[in-house]
Design an enzyme around this catalytic site. Structure first.
Site, PDB file in Angstrom:
ATOM      1  N   TYR A   1      83.123  61.814  65.688  1.00 58.61           N
ATOM      2  CA  TYR A   1      81.598  61.183  65.540  1.00 58.61           C
ATOM      3  C   TYR A   1      81.091  61.037  66.813  1.00 58.61           C
ATOM      4  O   TYR A   1      80.091  61.624  67.092  1.00 58.61           O
ATOM      5  CB  TYR A   1      81.761  59.804  64.938  1.00 58.61           C
ATOM      6  CG  TYR A   1      80.703  58.992  64.535  1.00 58.61           C
ATOM      7  CD1 TYR A   1      79.691  59.370  63.421  1.00 58.61           C
ATOM      8  CD2 TYR A   1      80.070  58.087  65.376  1.00 58.61           C
ATOM      9  CE1 TYR A   1      78.523  58.967  63.201  1.00 58.61           C
ATOM     10  CE2 TYR A   1      78.882  57.449  65.188  1.00 58.61           C
ATOM     11  CZ  TYR A   1      78.309  57.789  64.085  1.00 58.61           C
ATOM     12  OH  TYR A   1      76.954  57.236  63.736  1.00 58.61           O
TER      13      TYR A   1
ATOM     14  N   ASP B   1      70.386  64.857  50.755  1.00 59.08           N
ATOM     15  CA  ASP B   1      71.691  64.240  50.818  1.00 59.08           C
ATOM     16  C   ASP B   1      72.748  64.735  50.007  1.00 59.08           C
ATOM     17  O   ASP B   1      72.519  65.336  48.931  1.00 59.08           O
ATOM     18  CB  ASP B   1      71.336  62.642  50.495  1.00 59.08           C
ATOM     19  CG  ASP B   1      72.418  61.714  51.130  1.00 59.08           C
ATOM     20  OD1 ASP B   1      73.607  61.910  51.003  1.00 59.08           O
ATOM     21  OD2 ASP B   1      71.966  60.670  51.970  1.00 59.08           O
TER      22      ASP B   1
END
Ligand code: UDP
Length: 313
Positions: free
Chosen positions: A147, A35
């Protein structure tokens, strides 16, 4: 999933990623969590850091990385509209370059990939509820395109890597999901309404509140992801994962008020551009292929989420 696998979870310290990592560690797997902490927090995985089976690597999936793994869950990408629109070019890079790096790694290692796709690939749908065969209605030029189109390109890449390189891919089209662990600054509707109601503030309804969504409880969704990863066969079937119980945002105001044990008051704000008017998954395929359907009702899930938020303050 009886055997111990070496599993990579990209976006592993996000809301869903952290919950997935916990589930996989508990099942005895060796988990690598990747991450860049752009929209997530290390706090979400802090309790796992001491486990010998868990490793955190701070890394941005837009950059390549060499790891040896058996399975990859690709969850890395900001998912809340306010976050993914804050830096739209970065969002597109995360979906597309991240997917290329993940699929390249899978090709090299012979790993199976589960791509966290989204109901957003259906755009503002004119077919309702949405089955996987529906191809969507997306505005390529709108604020959600970074997105929506990024995730659509990622699905295309999955399909191409399967056809060209025989990579085993699974595509989960995830509908709205909520639960304990959502960030307080997430900006999505469930956390906004809960936090506003608990503070005694009016809840911010965008538009007239007649638009619909279907909200799936976190643990149900994680169960669906794990079952999909375990599914044998090489077809990259997309599978909708979400709760088919549809509700309007005004219904949600009342459900949240009940879960908080408070009266709701509402303030209306402009509807964002391209905000989908309706969204509800057809989960026939998930029922048939995975024997999966959500088990936690909206009211029960909201109660658990409200309790969690109350314990945070
Ligand atoms: N929404 C709202 N108030 C808020 C946040 C969101 O009315 O404080 C609405 C938003 O316009 C949308 C729905 O709730 O119609 C779900 O929004 P969210 O950002 O949670 O996710 P989306 O499904 O749009 O990606």
């Amino acid at each position: 999933m009886g055997n111990q696998e070496r599993i990579l979870v990209t976006g592993g310290s996000g809301f869903l990623g952290a919950s997935l990592c916990e589930r996989l560690v508990q099942a005895g797997h060796e988990v690598i969590c990747l991450d860049n902490l752009l929209t997530s927090s290390i706090d979400n995985i802090e309790h796992l850091l001491g486990s010998g089976n868990f490793k955190f690597i701070e890394h941005d999936v837009t950059e390549p990385i060499r790891l040896e793994v058996d399975e990859i869950y690709n969850l890395a990408c900001p998912a809340s509209p306010i976050h993914y629109q804050a830096n739209p070019i970065k969002t597109m890079k995360t979906s597309v370059l991240g997917m290329i790096h993940v699929l390249g790694m899978a090709k090299r290692c012979g790993a199976r990939v589960l791509q966290a796709s989204t109901s957003e690939i259906y755009g503002d749908p004119d077919v309702h509820p949405q089955p996987e065969s529906y191809r969507g209605l997306v505005n390529t030029l709108g604020p959600r395109a970074c997105y929506d189109e990024g995730k659509r390109a990622a699905e295309a890449l999955c399909s191409d890597y399967r056809r060209s390189h025989d990579v085993e891919v699974r595509i989960a089209r995830i509908f709205n999901t909520y639960g304990p662990g959502m960030a307080t600054n997430d900006g999505r509707v469930v956390s906004n309404f809960i936090l506003q109601t608990l503070r005694g503030e009016p809840v911010t309804v965008y538009g007239d509140g007649s638009q619909t969504r279907s909200f799936c409880y976190r643990d149900d969704l994680i169960e669906g992801l794990v079952r999909l990863m375990a599914l044998d066969g090489k077809e990259p079937w997309p599978v909708n994962l979400g709760n088919p119980e549809e509700c309007s945002m005004l219904d949600l105001v009342q459900a949240v008020a009940r879960a908080c044990g408070r009266e709701a008051t509402v303030t209306y704000q402009p509807i964002p551009n391209d905000d989908p008017k309706q969204r509800c998954p057809d989960i026939t395929r998930a029922r048939e292929l995975l024997d999966w359907s959500p088990s936690v009702s909206l009211q029960e899930g909201l109660q658990r989420t409200v309790s969690w938020f109350q314990n945070q303050t």
